[in-house]
Design a protein around this motif. Structure first.
Motif, PDB file in Angstrom:
ATOM      1  N   PHE A 142       0.836  -1.204   0.000  1.00 21.42           N
ATOM      2  CA  PHE A 142       0.000   0.000   0.000  1.00 21.42           C
ATOM      3  C   PHE A 142       0.868   1.251   0.000  1.00 21.42           C
ATOM      4  N   ALA A 143       1.917   1.272   0.820  1.00 24.99           N
ATOM      5  CA  ALA A 143       2.782   2.447   0.902  1.00 24.99           C
ATOM      6  C   ALA A 143       3.494   2.700  -0.420  1.00 24.99           C
ATOM      7  N   LEU A 144       3.964   1.638  -1.062  1.00 31.69           N
ATOM      8  CA  LEU A 144       4.709   1.800  -2.303  1.00 31.69           C
ATOM      9  C   LEU A 144       3.793   2.117  -3.482  1.00 31.69           C
ATOM     10  N   ALA A 145       2.577   1.580  -3.458  1.00 29.14           N
ATOM     11  CA  ALA A 145       1.641   1.832  -4.552  1.00 29.14           C
ATOM     12  C   ALA A 145       0.976   3.194  -4.451  1.00 29.14           C
ATOM     13  N   LEU A 146       0.717   3.665  -3.221  1.00 33.18           N
ATOM     14  CA  LEU A 146      -0.058   4.898  -3.029  1.00 33.18           C
ATOM     15  C   LEU A 146       0.758   6.070  -2.507  1.00 33.18           C
ATOM     16  N   GLY A 147       1.985   5.827  -2.065  1.00 33.19           N
ATOM     17  CA  GLY A 147       2.840   6.912  -1.606  1.00 33.19           C
ATOM     18  C   GLY A 147       2.247   7.651  -0.423  1.00 33.19           C
ATOM     19  N   SER A 148       2.205   8.968  -0.501  1.00 34.47           N
ATOM     20  CA  SER A 148       1.721   9.782   0.621  1.00 34.47           C
ATOM     21  C   SER A 148       0.227   9.598   0.868  1.00 34.47           C
ATOM     22  N   ASP A 149      -0.471   8.992  -0.068  1.00 40.02           N
ATOM     23  CA  ASP A 149      -1.900   8.726   0.113  1.00 40.02           C
ATOM     24  C   ASP A 149      -2.174   7.349   0.711  1.00 40.02           C
ATOM     25  N   ARG A 150      -1.135   6.718   1.219  1.00 39.88           N
ATOM     26  CA  ARG A 150      -1.323   5.371   1.775  1.00 39.88           C
ATOM     27  C   ARG A 150      -2.289   5.399   2.949  1.00 39.88           C
ATOM     28  N   PRO A 151      -2.996   4.282   3.192  1.00 39.55           N
ATOM     29  CA  PRO A 151      -3.931   4.232   4.320  1.00 39.55           C
ATOM     30  C   PRO A 151      -3.218   4.119   5.663  1.00 39.55           C
ATOM     31  N   PHE A 152      -3.936   4.456   6.706  1.00 40.05           N
ATOM     32  CA  PHE A 152      -3.471   4.257   8.082  1.00 40.05           C
ATOM     33  C   PHE A 152      -3.502   2.759   8.354  1.00 40.05           C
ATOM     34  N   PHE A 153      -2.365   2.206   8.787  1.00 42.85           N
ATOM     35  CA  PHE A 153      -2.244   0.750   8.909  1.00 42.85           C
ATOM     36  C   PHE A 153      -2.194   0.316  10.372  1.00 42.85           C
ATOM     37  N   VAL A 154      -3.076  -0.631  10.736  1.00 39.38           N
ATOM     38  CA  VAL A 154      -3.150  -1.164  12.095  1.00 39.38           C
ATOM     39  C   VAL A 154      -2.813  -2.658  12.058  1.00 39.38           C
ATOM     40  N   ALA A 155      -1.791  -3.054  12.799  1.00 37.85           N
ATOM     41  CA  ALA A 155      -1.381  -4.454  12.924  1.00 37.85           C
ATOM     42  C   ALA A 155      -2.056  -5.054  14.152  1.00 37.85           C
ATOM     43  N   VAL A 156      -2.685  -6.220  13.979  1.00 36.57           N
ATOM     44  CA  VAL A 156      -3.514  -6.814  15.030  1.00 36.57           C
ATOM     45  C   VAL A 156      -2.945  -8.163  15.452  1.00 36.57           C
ATOM     46  N   ASP A 157      -2.636  -8.298  16.739  1.00 32.87           N
ATOM     47  CA  ASP A 157      -2.062  -9.504  17.330  1.00 32.87           C
ATOM     48  C   ASP A 157      -3.079 -10.190  18.244  1.00 32.87           C
ATOM     49  N   PRO A 158      -2.996 -11.514  18.416  1.00 33.36           N
ATOM     50  CA  PRO A 158      -3.707 -12.145  19.534  1.00 33.36           C
ATOM     51  C   PRO A 158      -3.074 -11.709  20.854  1.00 33.36           C
ATOM     52  N   ALA A 159      -3.876 -11.458  21.856  1.00 36.66           N
ATOM     53  CA  ALA A 159      -3.331 -11.044  23.152  1.00 36.66           C
ATOM     54  C   ALA A 159      -2.402 -12.108  23.732  1.00 36.66           C
ATOM     55  N   ARG A 160      -2.664 -13.377  23.427  1.00 39.34           N
ATOM     56  CA  ARG A 160      -1.842 -14.456  23.978  1.00 39.34           C
ATOM     57  C   ARG A 160      -0.540 -14.684  23.207  1.00 39.34           C
ATOM     58  N   ALA A 161      -0.364 -14.019  22.078  1.00 37.23           N
ATOM     59  CA  ALA A 161       0.851 -14.195  21.282  1.00 37.23           C
ATOM     60  C   ALA A 161       1.184 -12.866  20.616  1.00 37.23           C
ATOM     61  N   ALA A 162       1.391 -11.849  21.446  1.00 40.17           N
ATOM     62  CA  ALA A 162       1.494 -10.474  20.949  1.00 40.17           C
ATOM     63  C   ALA A 162       2.940 -10.059  20.720  1.00 40.17           C
ATOM     64  N   CYS A 163       3.664 -10.819  19.895  1.00 39.09           N
ATOM     65  CA  CYS A 163       5.086 -10.520  19.741  1.00 39.09           C
ATOM     66  C   CYS A 163       5.321  -9.202  18.999  1.00 39.09           C
ATOM     67  N   MET A 164       4.469  -8.851  18.046  1.00 43.43           N
ATOM     68  CA  MET A 164       4.696  -7.598  17.329  1.00 43.43           C
ATOM     69  C   MET A 164       4.275  -6.403  18.170  1.00 43.43           C
ATOM     70  N   VAL A 165       3.201  -6.532  18.928  1.00 38.26           N
ATOM     71  CA  VAL A 165       2.798  -5.443  19.822  1.00 38.26           C
ATOM     72  C   VAL A 165       3.888  -5.190  20.861  1.00 38.26           C
ATOM     73  N   GLU A 166       4.430  -6.260  21.434  1.00 34.36           N
ATOM     74  CA  GLU A 166       5.485  -6.081  22.439  1.00 34.36           C
ATOM     75  C   GLU A 166       6.757  -5.529  21.806  1.00 34.36           C
ATOM     76  N   SER A 167       7.024  -5.872  20.555  1.00 31.95           N
ATOM     77  CA  SER A 167       8.170  -5.285  19.858  1.00 31.95           C
ATOM     78  C   SER A 167       7.951  -3.798  19.657  1.00 31.95           C
ATOM     79  N   ALA A 168       6.712  -3.405  19.305  1.00 37.41           N
ATOM     80  CA  ALA A 168       6.406  -1.981  19.151  1.00 37.41           C
ATOM     81  C   ALA A 168       6.564  -1.244  20.481  1.00 37.41           C
ATOM     82  N   ARG A 169       6.167  -1.903  21.562  1.00 38.97           N
ATOM     83  CA  ARG A 169       6.320  -1.286  22.881  1.00 38.97           C
ATOM     84  C   ARG A 169       7.798  -1.115  23.242  1.00 38.97           C
ATOM     85  N   ALA A 170       8.607  -2.124  22.916  1.00 33.39           N
ATOM     86  CA  ALA A 170      10.029  -2.094  23.265  1.00 33.39           C
ATOM     87  C   ALA A 170      10.859  -1.264  22.291  1.00 33.39           C
TER      88      ALA A 170
END
Length: 401
Positions: free
Chosen positions: A244-272
């Protein structure tokens, strides 16, 4: 849990390696490869206008990957595509010339493929794709599955002729065991997660996933303003966000990554602010996302073009399966497995939480894009959660109103 991206790299340009792998030219080549696959067709883009009205957003479009290449999940785009690419590259090296996908079934290419073994670890769907790709080209496949992979999912992989290897422990432990055994035996690892020194093949797997966005942008009436995609190790989320970022450039959508609470490795990486592993706990019902260590390539991408990170709970995943099976306001029924609707579950949670809704700017003008990443890849588990079999859901949907 909800976090806005505060990483110093947020909004920085993508790494040139990722731009090359996941841009428009790469997606166009993936699309060309798909024309040589049997039963290949763009997957449906489903409008959920009834649910959009209920949530107070302008539109929701869902890309239904439960119908991809007969494998029931988006993973069909990654593993098999990568196996084909690697066979053509190896055959080209041995034959001393560049080879095109149109030559895949030539006798001299198949002779090379018969000498190759492809290995991977899987929760179910990626292994099925690698095994299908190996069968397609005439190579061998060795698929490593961890303790929590159901017998039904193992059988679905084995039908492609793969050697199945059980590993005690978690998905991440099966990844390490697959890498160890493959190295000892001279096999080629086709992993959908990356680690130091191992990036190109996972990036090829992610390149296959760009077909999802490439197709969607042709079919959407307008580009989305918001995208919610489930994570796991991060390959699908990073591929979608990057394209999306490469195809739309500055018009790219707001992107939300969704993790399971029991396996939230990307959320915890974002926190750290850096890639971190989380300790294994009770397995999540979202079996395809039961991962405790993020892919390094995926983190590199999402730290730049992921705008927010959030978790959903077990009941959220089951609730969205049921909602898609029994839709609102004339929406079509969609068969979503336990992990399939997690991005949509993230949207539903965000839309109903005033603080998150405001942080994301969700409102009547918001155009949402989500991906159903899998259908009922384990029909018995699907019926347990939904109360109806996939066949019954489709039959009910076909009844006159």
């Amino acid at each position: 849990m909800f976090l806005m991206n505060s990483h110093p790299d947020h909004h920085a340009p993508l790494d040139p390696r990722d731009s090359e792998m996941l841009g428009v030219a790469a997606a166009t080549e993936v699309e060309r490869f798909l024309t040589f696959r049997e039963n290949s067709a763009p997957t449906p883009l489903v409008s959920l206008s009834g649910l959009a009205s209920h949530l107070g957003v302008g539109s929701i479009h869902l890309k239904d990957e439960g119908q991809r290449l007969g494998l029931g999940s988006f993973k069909a785009l990654g593993g098999s595509y990568t196996v084909i690419r690697l066979v053509l590259e190896e055959a080209g090296r041995r034959l001393g010339r560049s080879l095109d996908v149109s030559e895949l079934h030539d006798p001299e290419v198949r002779a090379v493929a018969r000498t190759m073994t492809f290995a991977c670890a899987t929760d179910g769907n990626h292994g099925r794709s690698v095994a299908q790709g190996a069968e397609l080209v005439g190579a061998r496949a060795a698929i490593f599955v961890h303790s929590h992979v159901s017998d039904e999912r193992v059988a679905a992989i084995a039908r492609f002729g793969a050697e199945m290897i059980r590993v005690d422990g978690t998905y991440d432990e099966s990844v390490r065991e697959a890498a160890r055994v493959a190295t000892e035996n001279g096999w080629t690892i086709v992993s959908d997660t990356s680690w130091p020194g191992y990036e190109r093949i996972p990036s090829l797997v992610m390149q296959g996933y760009t077909a999802i966005v490439h197709e969607a942008l042709k079919a959407l009436p307008e580009p989305p303003t918001h995208v919610f995609v489930q994570v796991g190790v991060g390959g699908i989320a990073a591929a979608v966000a990057a394209h999306f970022a490469l195809a739309l450039g500055s018009d790219r959508p707001f992107f939300v990554a969704v993790d399971p609470a029991r396996a939230a490795c990307m959320v915890e990486s974002a926190r750290a602010g850096r890639p971190v592993a989380v300790p294994p706990g009770e397995p999540t019902v979202m079996a395809m996302l039961d991962c405790y260590e993020p892919s390094l390539v995926a983190w590199r991408i999402l730290s730049r073009v992921g705008d927010a990170f959030m978790t959903v709970d077990e009941e959220d995943a089951v609730a969205v399966m049921r909602r898609l099976a029994s839709p609102l306001g004339g929406d079509p029924a969609v068969i979503a497995g336990e992990s399939g609707g997690v991005g949509l579950a993230g949207l539903m949670r965000a839309a109903c939480d005033p603080a998150i809704r405001e942080a994301l700017g969700l409102g009547p003008s918001s155009r949402i894009f989500v991906v159903n990443t899998e259908g009922a890849t384990d029909p018995a588990k699907y019926e347990h959660h939904v109360g109806l079999s996939p066949t019954a859901v489709l039959a009910r949907a076909a009844e006159p109103a």
